[in-house]
Design a protein around this motif. Structure first.
Motif, PDB file in Angstrom:
ATOM      1  N   VAL A 143     -68.812  17.153  20.835  1.00 23.94           N
ATOM      2  CA  VAL A 143     -69.389  18.264  20.607  1.00 23.94           C
ATOM      3  C   VAL A 143     -68.699  18.554  19.252  1.00 23.94           C
ATOM      4  O   VAL A 143     -67.489  18.535  18.953  1.00 23.94           O
ATOM      5  CB  VAL A 143     -69.113  19.487  21.621  1.00 23.94           C
ATOM      6  N   PHE A 144     -69.451  19.103  18.249  1.00 19.41           N
ATOM      7  CA  PHE A 144     -69.067  19.550  17.029  1.00 19.41           C
ATOM      8  C   PHE A 144     -69.168  20.781  17.172  1.00 19.41           C
ATOM      9  O   PHE A 144     -69.920  21.804  17.342  1.00 19.41           O
ATOM     10  CB  PHE A 144     -70.016  19.121  15.938  1.00 19.41           C
ATOM     11  N   ARG A 183     -68.550   9.590  23.928  1.00 16.18           N
ATOM     12  CA  ARG A 183     -67.278  10.012  23.309  1.00 16.18           C
ATOM     13  C   ARG A 183     -66.652   9.393  21.828  1.00 16.18           C
ATOM     14  O   ARG A 183     -66.518   8.256  21.819  1.00 16.18           O
ATOM     15  CB  ARG A 183     -66.136   9.924  24.342  1.00 16.18           C
ATOM     16  N   LEU A 184     -66.883  10.037  20.548  1.00 19.78           N
ATOM     17  CA  LEU A 184     -66.859   9.522  19.499  1.00 19.78           C
ATOM     18  C   LEU A 184     -65.729  10.417  18.903  1.00 19.78           C
ATOM     19  O   LEU A 184     -65.611  11.560  18.534  1.00 19.78           O
ATOM     20  CB  LEU A 184     -67.926   9.680  18.519  1.00 19.78           C
ATOM     21  N   LEU A 185     -64.359   9.476  18.840  1.00 17.88           N
ATOM     22  CA  LEU A 185     -63.204  10.233  18.079  1.00 17.88           C
ATOM     23  C   LEU A 185     -63.301  10.095  16.740  1.00 17.88           C
ATOM     24  O   LEU A 185     -64.315   9.507  16.172  1.00 17.88           O
ATOM     25  CB  LEU A 185     -61.939   9.401  18.595  1.00 17.88           C
ATOM     26  N   ALA A 233     -59.647  17.794  14.361  1.00 18.18           N
ATOM     27  CA  ALA A 233     -60.558  16.425  15.090  1.00 18.18           C
ATOM     28  C   ALA A 233     -59.900  16.166  16.635  1.00 18.18           C
ATOM     29  O   ALA A 233     -58.695  16.680  16.925  1.00 18.18           O
ATOM     30  CB  ALA A 233     -60.457  15.299  14.190  1.00 18.18           C
ATOM     31  N   ASP A 234     -60.570  15.223  17.447  1.00 17.49           N
ATOM     32  CA  ASP A 234     -59.943  14.684  18.548  1.00 17.49           C
ATOM     33  C   ASP A 234     -59.341  15.673  19.578  1.00 17.49           C
ATOM     34  O   ASP A 234     -58.336  15.519  20.048  1.00 17.49           O
ATOM     35  CB  ASP A 234     -59.215  13.581  18.068  1.00 17.49           C
ATOM     36  N   VAL A 235     -60.280  16.809  20.033  1.00 14.46           N
ATOM     37  CA  VAL A 235     -59.874  17.646  20.876  1.00 14.46           C
ATOM     38  C   VAL A 235     -60.303  16.932  22.116  1.00 14.46           C
ATOM     39  O   VAL A 235     -61.384  17.308  22.536  1.00 14.46           O
ATOM     40  CB  VAL A 235     -60.266  19.224  20.719  1.00 14.46           C
ATOM     41  N   VAL A 236     -59.513  16.050  23.011  1.00 19.76           N
ATOM     42  CA  VAL A 236     -59.903  15.245  24.028  1.00 19.76           C
ATOM     43  C   VAL A 236     -60.334  16.373  25.116  1.00 19.76           C
ATOM     44  O   VAL A 236     -59.239  16.982  25.697  1.00 19.76           O
ATOM     45  CB  VAL A 236     -59.153  14.379  24.171  1.00 19.76           C
ATOM     46  N   SER A 237     -61.196  16.162  25.984  1.00 21.20           N
ATOM     47  CA  SER A 237     -61.430  16.841  27.295  1.00 21.20           C
ATOM     48  C   SER A 237     -61.724  15.741  28.466  1.00 21.20           C
ATOM     49  O   SER A 237     -61.959  14.508  27.831  1.00 21.20           O
ATOM     50  CB  SER A 237     -62.669  17.659  27.095  1.00 21.20           C
ATOM     51  N   GLY A 251     -65.355  14.475  27.431  1.00 21.76           N
ATOM     52  CA  GLY A 251     -65.908  14.128  26.193  1.00 21.76           C
ATOM     53  C   GLY A 251     -64.884  14.282  25.237  1.00 21.76           C
ATOM     54  O   GLY A 251     -63.571  14.504  25.291  1.00 21.76           O
ATOM     55  N   VAL A 252     -65.136  14.734  23.857  1.00 20.59           N
ATOM     56  CA  VAL A 252     -64.403  15.054  22.757  1.00 20.59           C
ATOM     57  C   VAL A 252     -64.796  16.200  22.070  1.00 20.59           C
ATOM     58  O   VAL A 252     -66.274  16.096  21.820  1.00 20.59           O
ATOM     59  CB  VAL A 252     -63.963  13.792  22.000  1.00 20.59           C
TER      60      VAL A 252
END
Length: 240
Positions: free
Chosen positions: A136-137, A176-178, A220-224, A227-228
């Motif tokens: 998600v952006f 899931r794109l880091l 960036a890279d707020v991981v849940s 997803g991210v």
């Protein structure tokens, strides 16, 4: 665990404001570059480098440990500083942690109240709480403020639900794109169906939309757990 989280949040507040606030039996001692603080059962050590990068280590009497690194973003106010730890990323004054889903993390961010309200109005809460994974952006409140006056109020009206859904799903990519997975020139197909294009300049990541607009990835890279999320400074617009 609760002591661990409370100590981490207290530490984040101290780093954000740039001052130590004495509470209870907190004791601290410092020199020009290093600070050692004891708050109840948690002892933390902070070291600040010349470039503003801060390293923090903490340990409680029961053996729980924290380790954090912060670095102010160039050209940004200190309020936009990010903090990453082994357990999450600080966004909008709250710690985003990988044990929560994308929505449960987002609702705690003071910088994403507009996005959360829009997701609820579009009926996408359950979708974004699903298994995913999703990338998600996530536009900030300030990003929505860039839109023409009245746009958000109009979009959240029931009769405009489809348009709102189209815009929001344009900010979601399956998988899931880091940040490390985003390559210069890469095309991302969104859940909405249209494409986003990635542009990189070193560590800076920018996302171009179908109408020629561009958003910078601020955090960036707020991981849940499903997803991210990448925090962006501009709302992306599809052609539809």
């Amino acid at each position: 665990m609760n002591k661990y989280l409370l100590s981490t949040l207290a530490l984040a507040f101290t780093l954000t404001t740039g001052s130590a606030v004495a509470q209870g039996k907190m004791k601290s001692k410092s020199d020009d570059e290093k600070t050692k603080t004891k708050d109840g059962e948690m002892t933390t050590k902070t070291k600040v480098a010349d470039d503003g990068k801060t390293k923090v280590k903490g340990k409680s009497e029961d053996g729980a440990k924290i380790k954090a690194t912060t670095k102010p973003r160039e050209g940004k106010d200190m309020k936009d500083m990010t903090m990453t730890t082994g357990n999450g990323v600080m966004v909008g004054g709250s710690m985003m942690t990988p044990d929560k889903d994308i929505v449960d993390n987002a609702v705690t961010s003071a910088d994403h109240t507009t996005l959360v309200a829009a997701v609820k109005a579009a009926g996408l809460v359950e979708t974004l709480k699903g298994a995913g994974p999703f990338t998600v952006f996530a536009p900030t409140n300030a990003a929505f403020d860039k839109l023409p006056a009245g746009t958000v109020n109009t979009l959240v009206m029931p009769e405009n639900k489809q348009k709102l859904t189209t815009i929001l799903t344009y900010h979601v990519v399956p998988g899931r794109l880091l940040a490390a997975d985003l390559k210069d020139g890469q095309t991302l197909t969104t859940v909405e169906g249209e494409a986003l294009t990635v542009h990189r300049n070193g560590n800076m990541v920018m996302i171009h939309d179908a109408k020629g607009g561009m958003a910078n990835v601020a955090i960036a890279d707020v991981v849940s757990k499903n997803g991210v999320t990448h925090v962006i400074d501009t709302v992306l617009m599809p052609t539809k």
